[in-house]
Scaffold this motif. Structure first.
Motif, PDB file in Angstrom:
ATOM      1  N   ARG A 182       1.823   5.978  -5.941  1.00  0.00           N
ATOM      2  CA  ARG A 182       2.491   4.582  -5.784  1.00  0.00           C
ATOM      3  C   ARG A 182       4.026   4.706  -5.749  1.00  0.00           C
ATOM      4  NH1 ARG A 182       1.511   2.102 -11.162  1.00  0.00           N
ATOM      5  NH2 ARG A 182       1.804   0.335  -9.976  1.00  0.00           N
ATOM      6  N   PRO A 183       4.363   5.042  -4.267  1.00  0.00           N
ATOM      7  CA  PRO A 183       5.905   5.123  -4.123  1.00  0.00           C
ATOM      8  C   PRO A 183       6.445   3.833  -3.789  1.00  0.00           C
ATOM      9  CG  PRO A 183       4.352   5.618  -2.155  1.00  0.00           C
ATOM     10  CD  PRO A 183       3.385   5.223  -3.208  1.00  0.00           C
ATOM     11  N   ARG A 184       7.606   3.866  -3.986  1.00  0.00           N
ATOM     12  CA  ARG A 184       8.512   2.591  -3.762  1.00  0.00           C
ATOM     13  C   ARG A 184       9.856   3.210  -2.988  1.00  0.00           C
ATOM     14  NH1 ARG A 184      10.878   0.460  -9.201  1.00  0.00           N
ATOM     15  NH2 ARG A 184      12.533   1.506  -8.588  1.00  0.00           N
ATOM     16  N   VAL A 185      10.434   2.490  -2.217  1.00  0.00           N
ATOM     17  CA  VAL A 185      11.725   2.660  -1.410  1.00  0.00           C
ATOM     18  C   VAL A 185      12.776   1.832  -2.096  1.00  0.00           C
ATOM     19  CG1 VAL A 185      12.915   3.042   0.517  1.00  0.00           C
ATOM     20  CG2 VAL A 185      10.493   3.545   0.766  1.00  0.00           C
ATOM     21  N   ASP A 186      13.845   2.519  -2.629  1.00  0.00           N
ATOM     22  CA  ASP A 186      15.158   1.816  -3.272  1.00  0.00           C
ATOM     23  C   ASP A 186      16.095   2.325  -2.014  1.00  0.00           C
ATOM     24  OD1 ASP A 186      13.578   1.517  -5.194  1.00  0.00           O
ATOM     25  OD2 ASP A 186      14.861   2.900  -6.369  1.00  0.00           O
ATOM     26  N   VAL A 200      18.501  -3.082  -2.694  1.00  0.00           N
ATOM     27  CA  VAL A 200      17.049  -3.744  -2.723  1.00  0.00           C
ATOM     28  C   VAL A 200      16.231  -2.926  -2.695  1.00  0.00           C
ATOM     29  CG1 VAL A 200      16.978  -3.612  -0.109  1.00  0.00           C
ATOM     30  CG2 VAL A 200      15.835  -5.454  -1.335  1.00  0.00           C
ATOM     31  N   GLN A 201      14.805  -3.288  -3.425  1.00  0.00           N
ATOM     32  CA  GLN A 201      13.640  -2.283  -3.627  1.00  0.00           C
ATOM     33  C   GLN A 201      12.540  -2.775  -2.654  1.00  0.00           C
ATOM     34  OE1 GLN A 201      12.962  -2.159  -7.787  1.00  0.00           O
ATOM     35  NE2 GLN A 201      14.548  -0.998  -8.027  1.00  0.00           N
ATOM     36  N   SER A 202      11.814  -2.036  -2.259  1.00  0.00           N
ATOM     37  CA  SER A 202      10.577  -2.343  -1.429  1.00  0.00           C
ATOM     38  C   SER A 202       9.541  -2.793  -2.362  1.00  0.00           C
ATOM     39  CB  SER A 202      10.146  -1.254  -0.738  1.00  0.00           C
ATOM     40  OG  SER A 202       9.481  -0.285  -1.378  1.00  0.00           O
ATOM     41  N   VAL A 203       8.409  -3.343  -2.051  1.00  0.00           N
ATOM     42  CA  VAL A 203       7.532  -3.455  -2.835  1.00  0.00           C
ATOM     43  C   VAL A 203       6.795  -2.249  -3.098  1.00  0.00           C
ATOM     44  CG1 VAL A 203       6.974  -5.933  -2.011  1.00  0.00           C
ATOM     45  CG2 VAL A 203       5.934  -4.113  -0.882  1.00  0.00           C
ATOM     46  N   LEU A 204       5.915  -2.104  -4.094  1.00  0.00           N
ATOM     47  CA  LEU A 204       5.077  -0.806  -4.694  1.00  0.00           C
ATOM     48  C   LEU A 204       4.133  -0.830  -3.455  1.00  0.00           C
ATOM     49  CD1 LEU A 204       4.533  -0.400  -7.981  1.00  0.00           C
ATOM     50  CD2 LEU A 204       5.391   1.160  -6.445  1.00  0.00           C
ATOM     51  N   ILE A 205       3.739   0.518  -2.890  1.00  0.00           N
ATOM     52  CA  ILE A 205       2.570   0.766  -2.179  1.00  0.00           C
ATOM     53  C   ILE A 205       1.495   0.976  -3.256  1.00  0.00           C
ATOM     54  CG2 ILE A 205       1.290   2.469  -0.337  1.00  0.00           C
ATOM     55  CD1 ILE A 205       3.937   2.723   0.924  1.00  0.00           C
ATOM     56  N   GLN A 206       0.465   0.310  -3.090  1.00  0.00           N
ATOM     57  CA  GLN A 206      -0.430   0.489  -4.352  1.00  0.00           C
ATOM     58  C   GLN A 206      -1.319   1.469  -4.075  1.00  0.00           C
ATOM     59  OE1 GLN A 206      -0.180  -1.291  -7.063  1.00  0.00           O
ATOM     60  NE2 GLN A 206       0.967  -2.613  -6.305  1.00  0.00           N
ATOM     61  N   ASN A 207      -1.843   2.029  -3.110  1.00  0.00           N
ATOM     62  CA  ASN A 207      -2.487   3.215  -3.090  1.00  0.00           C
ATOM     63  C   ASN A 207      -2.002   3.945  -1.797  1.00  0.00           C
ATOM     64  OD1 ASN A 207      -4.159   5.302  -2.533  1.00  0.00           O
ATOM     65  ND2 ASN A 207      -5.916   4.093  -3.509  1.00  0.00           N
ATOM     66  N   ILE A 245      18.744   6.009   1.065  1.00  0.00           N
ATOM     67  CA  ILE A 245      17.578   5.467   0.962  1.00  0.00           C
ATOM     68  C   ILE A 245      16.626   6.527   0.019  1.00  0.00           C
ATOM     69  CG2 ILE A 245      15.307   5.466   2.205  1.00  0.00           C
ATOM     70  CD1 ILE A 245      16.933   5.136   4.781  1.00  0.00           C
ATOM     71  N   ARG A 246      16.081   5.854  -1.166  1.00  0.00           N
ATOM     72  CA  ARG A 246      15.288   7.063  -1.981  1.00  0.00           C
ATOM     73  C   ARG A 246      14.084   6.543  -2.231  1.00  0.00           C
ATOM     74  NH1 ARG A 246      19.778   7.835  -6.807  1.00  0.00           N
ATOM     75  NH2 ARG A 246      21.413   8.190  -5.817  1.00  0.00           N
ATOM     76  N   VAL A 247      13.120   7.465  -2.438  1.00  0.00           N
ATOM     77  CA  VAL A 247      11.782   7.046  -2.609  1.00  0.00           C
ATOM     78  C   VAL A 247      11.261   7.514  -4.128  1.00  0.00           C
ATOM     79  CG1 VAL A 247       9.275   7.489  -1.842  1.00  0.00           C
ATOM     80  CG2 VAL A 247      11.350   7.288  -0.042  1.00  0.00           C
ATOM     81  N   VAL A 248      10.951   6.689  -4.878  1.00  0.00           N
ATOM     82  CA  VAL A 248      10.450   7.246  -6.407  1.00  0.00           C
ATOM     83  C   VAL A 248       9.248   6.862  -6.276  1.00  0.00           C
ATOM     84  CG1 VAL A 248      12.430   6.695  -7.186  1.00  0.00           C
ATOM     85  CG2 VAL A 248      10.979   5.019  -7.049  1.00  0.00           C
ATOM     86  N   ASP A 249       8.413   7.651  -7.061  1.00  0.00           N
ATOM     87  CA  ASP A 249       6.899   7.416  -7.434  1.00  0.00           C
ATOM     88  C   ASP A 249       6.834   6.774  -8.860  1.00  0.00           C
ATOM     89  OD1 ASP A 249       4.189   7.560  -7.075  1.00  0.00           O
ATOM     90  OD2 ASP A 249       3.951   9.811  -7.713  1.00  0.00           O
ATOM     91  N   CYS A 250       5.927   5.754  -8.823  1.00  0.00           N
ATOM     92  CA  CYS A 250       5.934   5.180  -9.998  1.00  0.00           C
ATOM     93  C   CYS A 250       4.649   5.569 -10.708  1.00  0.00           C
ATOM     94  CB  CYS A 250       5.644   3.692  -9.853  1.00  0.00           C
ATOM     95  SG  CYS A 250       7.072   2.966  -8.853  1.00  0.00           S
ATOM     96  N   ARG A 251       5.058   6.494 -11.838  1.00  0.00           N
ATOM     97  CA  ARG A 251       3.856   7.136 -12.760  1.00  0.00           C
ATOM     98  C   ARG A 251       3.293   6.185 -13.996  1.00  0.00           C
ATOM     99  NH1 ARG A 251       4.487  13.047 -11.068  1.00  0.00           N
ATOM    100  NH2 ARG A 251       4.241  12.692  -8.948  1.00  0.00           N
ATOM    101  N   ALA A 252       2.333   6.772 -14.541  1.00  0.00           N
ATOM    102  CA  ALA A 252       1.830   5.918 -15.781  1.00  0.00           C
ATOM    103  C   ALA A 252       2.855   5.825 -16.968  1.00  0.00           C
ATOM    104  CB  ALA A 252       0.611   6.706 -16.206  1.00  0.00           C
TER     105      ALA A 252
END
Length: 2027
Positions: free
Chosen positions: A1164-1168, A1176-1183, A1213-1220
């Motif tokens: 579930r990555p997101r781009v900041d 600004v942050q992008s929306v989460l990619i759900q899958n 540009i940074r990409v983070v992964d939203c974990r549990a």
């Protein structure tokens, strides 16, 4: 004290008038009287006197201005003369005549004659020892300005003008601070009088607005193209003369290994000497050997074999390796074969070729054992050397015949004659000195115990390597000063193709010999190939050798340094040698014919041959030692300076007493006193006991901060001094210094120009003119100074020749610089810049002196008696001369020296950290010039002498200096931000902080975590910084500031990121803090890490003097404003940039190819996005797996950014992964350093993007058959048709051709115009001609191509031809342009009128035409190529790109950009970690930034979607299914993968999860496989969008190896506006080879494009017209279907528009044509080196559209089966080989053998014609050769197994050549070869009609005779000559053969079969041979009868007659008496 100037005359004035002169000194002007009505000369004869109170400073200026005087108007300036009074201050009196300089700073003819006297109080001026002062020579160019250091001499700051106003018209005002981002551009080195500081030399920053204004004002009077600007220099420039600039790059780059790949293709060999040989070619590089296969019985074998050698070595080692090609005859497993000839060249020569390669060149072979023999044959080959990152372009070549001209295509670099002669290279080795000991002391003691004496511990000999051969001298046992007197002789072709000679002193040892030192001699530096050049010569001269430290250790860790790799860290020894070359006359009989290396003795050489020995004095003072690495900080430290072995206290070698009297390297202190006896008496008194002191006292360091220590010198500065004795060869160094200074200045200027261009400032051309001016003045000054005759002693031939050639070069360079200066215009700046950069390289090359004199100086930091770190200073840099230009650049100046670790320790991270930073003052000069040695030190010190010195020795140098003057300063470091720093953490980011060092202080900024672009915005204040010396000097010359940037780690110490240097802006306490200099500007400083850049720092530094009032007087500091940041001070307002409001819109499209992070997949990555603290942050990619695209496309944020675009911070540009559980993990990041390309500018309404008429006409390169753009170019005609105005008509007919231009209609931007495109007369003529031809019939018919035989390959080959033609045309055009430019330059120098120029131009053209035509003749074509050339068949073409499509179309980033995401530490060069390994994925999207508020218009447009912002009309990003069709045509030059040097390639295609392996169709043993395959794969974008095409090597056992792969991003292509889904062909057809591939017809595509682009159209009208957006296009309207029926259609019209889509306003762009792209194959194991290329293309069809038709068939053409029938009818004049046993007659038993090349095993022989006595033979014998032939490539295809072990057959392609040989049959011994002929079946000479007409000329002049092709003629009969080579290598005729060649296809051969020999079917009749041919032992009688009858018939008849006569006589005598008696007696 006074200064007097006697102004005598001003000469060479123009016109007639009144003149007046103004003389200014120290701001006080005097005017002369008015010289009335004078013409050419004005006699002023006037004296001016200035009484002066303070001493005259050598840097003050005198200025004389001459005006035309006018009573009414203001006076007009004629010119100015400025001079620096350095000489006057030194000697008190000077007379000179010199030229004036006009407004443009160029010198004019007018000159002034003056005399200057300076009377000082104490009379200190003018005490000169004679001979040391240089007369100022009259400069012939009249450009002799005294102070060459500054061209701005016209603008003297000290002359009382206000600092803001410029003195004369042209030089623009230098405002004292500006908006420049230039690193403080400082005006040249003009120093000002001391009492004049306020107006003085502030770092003037050039302000561009001022320049513009100035330019406008000047525009009226002056051509702006002549204005030039003098030096505006970069940050580290020294403002004054007391300090040198440091070098930022720290680490040595040379010794580090790099990857290289050498590929060699051996194509064929010709003219090999020898009869009937079986040749093999051996390719040898260094020690690697590879062999080709063996070809049997041929002198011209065809191999076409490809070899690749891989190396991983340092560049120097690589380029010295020798490439050796040799041909060996009949080599097999058992015997090594005999060498025919070899060819040698070093790798460096190949690498220095254009494109690093030789392509299709002939190497000529010579025999090393017999140099008298001449050429032994030729090998045709390609050689390419590829380093990392080089890409090799395969050059196109004209057809084969061009290359058959061997002499014109020899494998030699440009400028080397084709006939090279043999030469002897004599390397004389005389003696060596100062060798280190090469054995341990223990061994010495053991030896001493046994032998009883102490011997030197080294057994040296010298080894010389050159051109792959080695020679050695004898070994001199136990000697530190060996004397050899031997010469080593090499015999090699001259000029040699090997550049360097390696001379090495080695120590002979029982176990292994080790190198003591190595010296390389570059032959290019010791010779000159010009017409006034000289052969290589050197010496006798000493060569200094450097290497590891001199202590002997068994395992020397720095042994590499002694082998010549890397920078030597210590003096090892010096060697006296000389080199001479003698060209051999190989005809003379007494010459040695072998090239073995010889060693001979030579006579001894006199002492003085290398120059008179003189005493030198070296002085050094350590002003500061800071930044000492903390590892060393706890022990006491001293510094040692050595020059040669002098001063070396630990490991210098003491000499045996016997040698003491010699004046050589007296090394230790005890000895030096003995040397005094050689000095003159007075000197001996002066420095009677002068003992060298070479080390500073021990001192314990004090802590600076946690990383560094410093030594507490404070006011007491230690000094060292050393006396040494060397040959006085200063002249060499002086000349080098002069050239170096010119080069430095040029380099500085060029950097300025590049900086101006880069920052898009105005007028780079003016600065370039200034640079060229400085260069030409510098050059003429060099010629003047170098011209002085020097003492003859010790000048070698090389010295004389080199001086001459340097002067010639410099002279011509000066002239060229003047020339180029006149041609510098705004639009030519970049080209001229390239030219001038060549000058720079040339200067650096010339400045490097090949003959050494004084060894370099080493500074060592010693701790605990061990050497820790060192710096090496070239002796020429610190050498003193009384002439400024000749002085070393660091002599008598304070230099910041950084010490580094020795040898390999200094590579990599260890080499980046500073071991210590010294502020060091050095002076080296003759002892007798010693009085000046302290002059350059900062003033205000007292000397402290050594205590033990007696009184009266006032000349003894000081042991230390004590400064009694000190100034207190406050330093303010404004650290604003850094950008693109090196990634030091595994996250791919850093936690950077900066540490600022100044003097002994250091401070740190705060740590900003996780960023590569930190904005610290912090002010660091250093209070109470004490600096020693006079205030005024410090002001001009502050010490440098070192800024180091580190990465903070939680554990362990901080990691080094990089460092940079800066100089502060200084304010003295009595100066005002305010504009123009204060507050200072922020500037960019480049940060270096080793040799690599590691980012940039944006900062400003100011140094403020604290006066009596203390800190209260300083400008106030604002307190910490930000409560969160605590006590941190921000950068004050006047310094930080002015901000304005921007909006940044971000298009989020999707993420691709994201790798696992910490073994877990990203789900579930997101781009900041962040910029300047907002984001600004992008929306989460759900899958991520299901759909990696974002659901919301556009977001925006607002941010305050600097007005100045260059100061914009980077966007992260940074990409983070939203974990549990709310954890976030950083995946990767990307920094967009420059936002400029994303800045949105509003489209200009009125310019409606019209393509202008001219662009319409010739903007698209028009070539025959549609050329490189398959669209043909419309020509324009002025006949407008009766159409409504406002339309442009473009007509395309179906037959594109080159058209001539008619008239041009002016297209107005706003109105619509009609352009009628006519079919020109040429076209119609062609049509007529074609019809005529058809009527004639005959041969022409065959050329007309039949539609049915055309296939895709016809199209492909036709296109390749076109590509070659295009490239050739481009080359020709380029060559012509260059020629034109040369002519222009020539014209300008000679002032030729333009019409002469045209004449000249045409002449050169004629000349080149003549050259061309002779080549054409050789080709066997008529000279008038155009008419007689075969008419090229009309085939539709595609476009062959010789690169990847992406590079042609900007990576298809027209609206969708790809940003690579990085993670992990950045690799440094040595770990070979390329950034590619750090890529963890890619973010796709785009940015758009604009200033707020935005104009209304845009948002008001129809259909404006506010959610999309600027990204209107972007397709949706939902998943889409696509059919991807990949066509792979062929691969070329693959890297071999098997041991046999071949590969078995096959194609693998991967897209997402699907993979297609074509393993079963691998192509055996082929490096240029033709695949001809198409593959269909279904894919879903965006999940599967990266297509990988790989070529693998098939292996029977084991896994298959990857040869190389290429990756294509299909998604960007799919969405690109260039429409890269399916290429648009040049014409539309519904059947045949050119069938339309796209499922959409052209009309549908056009309709869609119009709809998407919101433009009007298409409207189809009657008569073949279509209107799109007020453009009208014309075209054909009918089409034929398969049955030949014509139908109406609009497709041609639509296609015409598509092919010209780029002409449509606003939305137009070039649509991708039908094409084939060539992509490099890369292998991840060998990064950056091409492993071959693949030709392919990709079509994509969306699945929601109609399905496309079947794929085009591109399977390789099958070769056609032919049968060649050769009938050998007769031979004649065959040479006779055998002698008859009985009769001794000459005769031959003739038979003929023949085969097709490549099929030797199918050779066929005729029967034997025995005993031919006349050389005539009758055979009537038929050979039959079946073969497979590829018409298009003109090659025979053979499939055969390579050997009995081969698994499968290999396919070879070879040219069709028929070989016929004539032999003499022998029964008991081997048959004798008599002669041969080889016929190329495509082009061979027509046979002669009769035997008489057949001559050897048919072979000799093959090129000039008309040739025929058997494939066209089918049947040919005639006589051809047989030839062989005699002993002298001449061709001789050995017979003639009458043969008939008949070519039939396989089908015809089946219909009418024939038998071999004379067999059925279709037998040939028996030949009518004479009877003798039967063997005599079968029917001896017959033979005898024949023998007797034939040859001795008349002899026998004569003998019989004679016998009869004899018998009759005998009978007569016998019967006579009786008869007489009878008669007498009458019986």
């Amino acid at each position: 004290m006074s200064l007097m100037v006697h102004l005598k005359t001003v000469a060479h004035l123009r016109g007639k008038g009144d003149r007046i002169a103004k003389v200014t000194f120290r701001g006080l002007p005097f005017y002369s009287h008015v010289a009335e009505n004078c013409e050419e000369v004005a006699h002023f004869n006037e004296m001016f006197r200035w009484p002066i109170a303070s001493r005259l400073d050598g840097n003050e200026m005198l200025e004389i201005q001459v005006y035309n005087y006018s009573k009414v108007f203001s006076n007009r300036l004629v010119g100015t003369f400025c001079m620096v009074l350095q000489k006057v201050a030194e000697e008190g009196h000077l007379e000179l005549t010199d030229t004036l300089i006009d407004d443009n700073n160029t010198s004019i003819k007018t000159n002034v004659t003056i005399e200057i006297r300076y009377q000082s109080m104490d009379g200190t001026v003018g005490v000169w020892s004679d001979g040391e002062f240089l007369d100022v020579p009259y400069d012939r160019d009249g450009m002799f300005a005294f102070e060459t250091d500054s061209l701005l001499s016209g603008q003297s700051h000290g002359s009382g003008t206000s600092p803001g106003r410029s003195l004369q018209g042209s030089i623009p005002t230098f405002r004292k601070a500006g908006k420049g981002v230039f690193s403080a551009m400082k005006l040249g080195k003009i120093k000002i009088s001391k009492d004049d500081h306020r107006k003085g030399d502030e770092p003037a920053i050039l302000d561009m607005e001022d320049l513009d204004r100035k330019a406008m004002r000047l525009a009226g009077t002056l051509d702006p193209d002549t204005i030039s600007l003098a030096s505006v220099t970069a940050v580290t420039t020294n403002v004054s003369n007391k300090r040198s600039k440091p070098d930022i790059k720290m680490e040595p780059s040379s010794g580090r290994p790099v990857d290289y790949q050498i590929s060699i293709t051996v194509i064929e060999a010709r003219q090999l000497i020898g009869l009937n040989m079986d040749p093999v070619v051996c390719v040898e590089i260094g020690d690697d050997k590879k062999y080709t296969s063996m070809k049997e019985s041929t002198n011209c074998p065809y191999y076409n074999e490809y070899f690749v050698f891989d190396f991983h070595v340092p560049p120097d080692v690589m380029f010295d390796k020798i490439i050796k090609l040799s041909v060996i005859h009949s080599k097999n497993l058992l015997r090594s074969g005999t060498l025919v000839g070899t060819f040698k060249m070093d790798v460096g020569t190949v690498y220095s070729q254009p494109e690093h390669q030789f392509y299709h060149k002939w190497a000529s072979l010579s025999d090393p054992d017999d140099i008298t023999a001449g050429c032994k044959g030729y090998i045709k080959c390609d050689i390419a050397v590829v380093g990392k990152g080089d890409n090799i372009k395969t050059p196109h070549k004209a057809n084969e015949t061009d290359e058959d001209d061997i002499e014109g295509n020899l494998l030699l670099p440009e400028g080397i004659p084709a006939e090279r002669q043999w030469a002897r290279f004599y390397v004389k080795i005389y003696r060596a000195e100062g060798l280190p000991k090469m054995n341990t002391s223990i061994m010495a003691n053991v030896k001493k115990a046994f032998i009883g004496e102490n011997r030197d511990l080294v057994d040296p000999y010298v080894q010389v390597q050159f051109a792959g051969q080695k020679g050695k001298t004898s070994v001199q046992k136990s000697s530190y000063e060996p004397i050899w007197n031997e010469q080593i002789v090499f015999t090699e072709l001259f000029p040699p193709l090997c550049k360097r000679m390696k001379v090495q002193i080695r120590d002979s040892d029982k176990v292994n010999d080790v190198a003591i030192g190595t010296h390389f001699i570059d032959l290019r530096k010791i010779s000159n190939e010009g017409d006034k050049g000289f052969l290589p010569t050197l010496g006798p001269a000493w060569a200094n050798m450097y290497g590891s430290t001199r202590q002997y250790t068994l395992m020397d860790e720095h042994q590499d340094l002694n082998e010549g790799l890397g920078e030597g860290v210590s003096f090892r020894s010096r060697l006296l040698l000389s080199i001479a070359v003698e060209i051999l006359d190989t005809t003379s009989p007494e010459i040695l014919s072998s090239t073995e290396v010889q060693v001979e003795g030579v006579s001894n050489i006199s002492e003085s041959a290398t120059g008179k020995i003189d005493e030198f004095f070296l002085f050094g003072s350590f002003l500061e030692a800071t930044m000492i690495d903390r590892k060393i900080g706890d022990k006491t430290i001293s510094f040692e300076i050595t020059i040669g072995n002098y001063g070396n206290q630990i490991d210098g070698v003491s000499k045996p007493p016997s040698a003491r009297k010699k004046k050589k390297d007296g090394e230790n202190e005890e000895e030096e006193s003995e040397l005094i006896q050689n000095s003159s008496e007075d000197e001996a008194d002066e420095d009677g006991d002068l003992v060298s002191i070479s080390t500073t006292p021990l001192m314990k360091p004090v802590i600076t901060d946690r990383n560094y220590f410093h030594l507490p010198y404070f006011e007491k500065k230690p000094c060292v001094y050393i006396k040494s004795w060397w040959q006085d060869q200063r002249r060499r160094l002086y000349n080098s210094n002069m050239m170096d200074k010119i080069a430095d200045k040029l380099e500085e200027g060029l950097n300025d120009v590049q900086e101006i261009i880069k920052t898009e400032k105005a007028f780079p051309e003016r600065r370039l003119r200034g640079v060229l001016e400085e260069l030409s003045i510098g050059c003429s000054r060099f010629v003047t100074l170098a011209n002085k005759d020097v003492n003859q002693a010790g000048r070698t031939k090389l010295d004389r020749e080199r001086l001459k050639s340097c002067m010639r070069e410099m002279d011509s360079m000066g002239q060229q610089a003047k020339q180029i200066r006149t041609q510098v215009k705004k639009n030519t700046v970049r080209d001229k810049l390239k030219l001038v950069q060549n000058f720079l390289q040339k200067l650096r090359f010339l400045a490097d002196e090949p003959q050494h004199s004084i060894p370099d100086v080493f500074i060592w930091m010693m701790s605990n008696n061990k050497r820790i770190a060192y710096a090496r200073v070239p002796s020429k840099d610190i050498l003193y001369s009384i002439v400024d230009e000749e002085m070393g650049k660091d002599c008598g100046k304070v230099k910041a020296v950084f010490l580094k670790l020795p040898g390999k320790k200094g590579f990599g991270p260890a080499g980046w950290t500073v071991q210590a930073k010294l502020e060091l003052y050095l002076w080296l000069g003759l002892n007798k010039q010693r009085k000046d040695f302290l002059n350059g030190l900062p003033n205000g010190f007292e000397e402290i002498k050594a205590a033990k010195m007696g009184p009266g020795l006032h000349a003894v140098p000081p042991v230390s200096l004590v400064y009694n003057m000190k100034q207190v300063f406050q330093l303010r470091a404004h650290m604003y931000q850094a950008r693109s720093l090196f990634a030091a953490d595994s996250s791919g980011l850093s936690d950077p902080f900066a540490r600022v060092f100044f003097s002994t202080h250091s401070q740190v900024t705060e740590v900003l975590s996780e960023t590569l672009c930190p904005t610290w915005d912090q002010l660091l204040v250093f209070d109470d910084v004490e600096l020693f010396g006079e205030a005024s000097e410090l002001r001009d010359d502050p010490p440098i500031i070192v800024i180091e940037i580190y990465d903070q780690d939680t554990v362990g110490k901080a990691e080094f990121i990089g460092r940079t240097f800066a100089k502060p802006t200084i304010k003295m306490c009595d100066e005002h803090y305010g504009p123009p200099r204060f507050p200072p500007q922020l500037e960019y400083y480049q940060v270096y890490r080793g040799n690599c850049t590691a980012g940039e720092l944006l900062a400003a530094f100011e140094l403020l003097q604290i006066g009596q009032g203390g800190r209260a007087d300083l400008p106030p500091l604002e307190g910490p404003t930000d409560s969160e940041r605590g006590p941190i001070l921000p950068v004050p307002l006047g310094i930080r940039p002015v901000l304005s409001r921007y909006r940044i819109e971000v298009l989020f499209w999707g993420l691709r190819d994201i790798k696992r992070i910490n073994l877990a997949q990203v789900d579930r990555p997101r781009v900041d996005i962040e910029c300047a603290g907002r984001g600004v942050q992008s929306v989460l990619i759900q899958n991520y797996k299901k759909n990696p695209n974002f659901s919301t496309l556009v977001k925006w944020f607002e941010v305050d950014l600097p007005e100045n675009e260059l100061l914009h911070p980077p966007l992260n540009i940074r990409v983070v992964d939203c974990r549990a559980f709310g954890r976030y993990i950083l995946v990767g990041s990307h920094a967009v350093t420059s936002l400029r390309r994303f800045i949105y500018t509003t489209p200009d309404k009125n310019s409606n993007n019209w393509a202008t008429a001219a662009k319409l006409m010739n903007g698209y390169m028009v070539l025959t058959n549609g050329g490189s753009h398959p669209c043909s170019s419309p020509s324009l005609s002025s006949r407008t048709l009766s159409r409504p105005a406002g339309e442009i008509i473009v007509n395309m007919d179906m037959e594109p051709s080159v058209r001539k231009m008619d008239t041009v209609v002016k297209l107005d931007a706003t109105s619509d115009a009609v352009v009628k495109v006519d079919m020109t007369e040429e076209e119609s003529d062609k049509e007529k001609k074609k019809k005529k031809k058809k009527k004639k019939g005959g041969a022409e018919e065959e050329d007309e191509t039949d539609e049915r035989v055309l296939d895709w390959w016809s199209k492909y080959f036709a296109s390749i031809e076109t590509l070659k033609e295009t490239l050739r045309a481009q080359e020709a055009a380029q060559a012509e342009a260059e020629e034109r430019e040369d002519l222009e330059i020539a014209a300008e120098s000679a002032d030729i009128k333009s019409d002469d120029l045209l004449m000249k131009g045409s002449k050169t053209k004629e000349r080149s035409k003549e050259k061309k035509s002779s080549k054409e003749k050789k080709k066997g074509q008529a000279t008038d190529g155009s008419e007689k050339r075969p008419v090229k068949a009309k085939v539709d073409e595609l476009l062959v790109y010789n690169k990847e499509l992406e590079s042609e179309y900007g990576d298809f980033e027209d609206w969708l950009h790809t940003f690579n995401l990085y993670r992990g530490k950045a690799g440094d060069d040595d770990e070979h970690a390329l950034d590619d390994d750090r890529i963890v994925g890619r973010f796709k999207g785009s940015l758009c930034m604009y200033k707020l508020p935005l104009s209304e218009e845009i948002t008001r447009e129809a259909g404006f979607d506010p959610n999309m912002g600027m990204f209107q009309s972007i397709p949706h990003n939902d998943p889409i299914n696509v059919l991807v069709r990949v066509y792979v045509v062929r691969a070329t030059d693959l890297h071999p993968a098997d041991i046999n040097g071949k590969a078995d390639p096959y194609v693998v295609i991967k897209l997402g999860r699907s993979e297609v392996k074509d393993k079963e169709n691998y192509i055996s043993k082929q490096l240029n496989p033709v695949f001809g395959k198409s593959f269909d794969i279904e894919a879903t974008f965006p999940m599967e969008s990266m297509l990988t095409v790989s070529v693998y090597d098939w292996d029977l056992v084991g896994t298959d190896d990857l040869i190389g792969e290429t990756k294509i991003d299909l998604e960007n292509r799919f969405y690109s506006k260039y429409r890269a889904t399916c290429g648009i062909s040049s014409s539309y057809s519904v059947h045949g080879y050119n069938i339309w591939r796209d499922p959409l017809k052209p009309s549908q595509i056009l309709a869609k494009l119009c709809k998407d682009g919101k433009i009007d159209g298409p409207h189809y009208g009657p008569g073949g017209k279509v209107k799109v957006a007020n453009r009208i296009f014309l075209g054909a309207t009918e089409i034929e279907d398969e049955n030949g029926l014509k139908k109406q259609t609009e497709e041609h019209l639509a296609l015409t528009v598509l092919n010209h889509w780029e002409e449509i306003p606003r939305v137009g762009c070039k649509l991708i044509p039908e094409h084939v792209e060539t992509r490099p194959l890369l292998n991840p194991d060998k990064p950056g080196i091409e492993q071959g290329r693949i030709e392919m293309w990709v079509d994509m069809f969306p699945m929601d559209m109609p399905a496309p038709g079947p794929a085009i068939d591109i399977s390789p053409r099958k070769p056609k089966r032919y049968e060649l029938r050769v009938i050998i009818w007769n031979t004649d004049e065959v040479i006779l080989e055998d002698d008859d046993y009985f009769t001794g007659e000459k005769s031959s038993d003739i038979f003929v053998r023949g085969w097709l090349k490549g099929q030797q095993e199918d050779k066929q022989d005729t029967d034997v014609h025995y005993h031919s006595l006349t050389g005539e033979g009758n055979f009537n014998w038929r050979f039959v050769y079946p073969f497979d032939y590829l018409m298009a490539e003109e090659k025979i295809v053979i499939s055969k197994k390579e050997s009995m072990f081969s698994w499968d057959e290999t396919e070879y392609k070879i040219p069709p050549r028929l070989t016929l040989q004539v032999w003499d049959a022998d029964h008991f011994s081997a048959d004798d070869f008599l002669g041969a002929i080889e016929l190329d079946l495509n082009r061979f000479p027509r046979g002669a009609k009769t035997a008489k007409q057949c001559s050897i000329d048919m072979i000799r002049n093959e090129q000039e005779l008309p040739t025929i092709s058997i494939f066209k003629q089918k049947r040919v009969k005639g006589w051809w000559p047989f030839v062989a080579r005699d002993e002298n290598d001449e061709m001789e005729l050995t017979g003639k053969v009458e043969a008939e060649l008949h070519l039939v296809t396989a089908e015809e051969a089946e219909k009418s079969p024939v038998g071999l020999g004379r067999n059925e079917p279709d037998p040939l009749e028996k030949p009518n041979r004479p009877d003798t041919t039967f063997l005599w032992f079968l029917s001896p009688l017959k033979a005898i009868r024949y023998l007797v009858c034939n040859r001795y018939k008349w002899l026998i008849i004569k003998i019989v007659l004679a016998l009869l006569l004899l018998i009759m006589l005998g009978l007569f005598l016998y019967s006579m008496p009786g008869y007489l008696v009878k008669k007498l007696l009458g019986a």
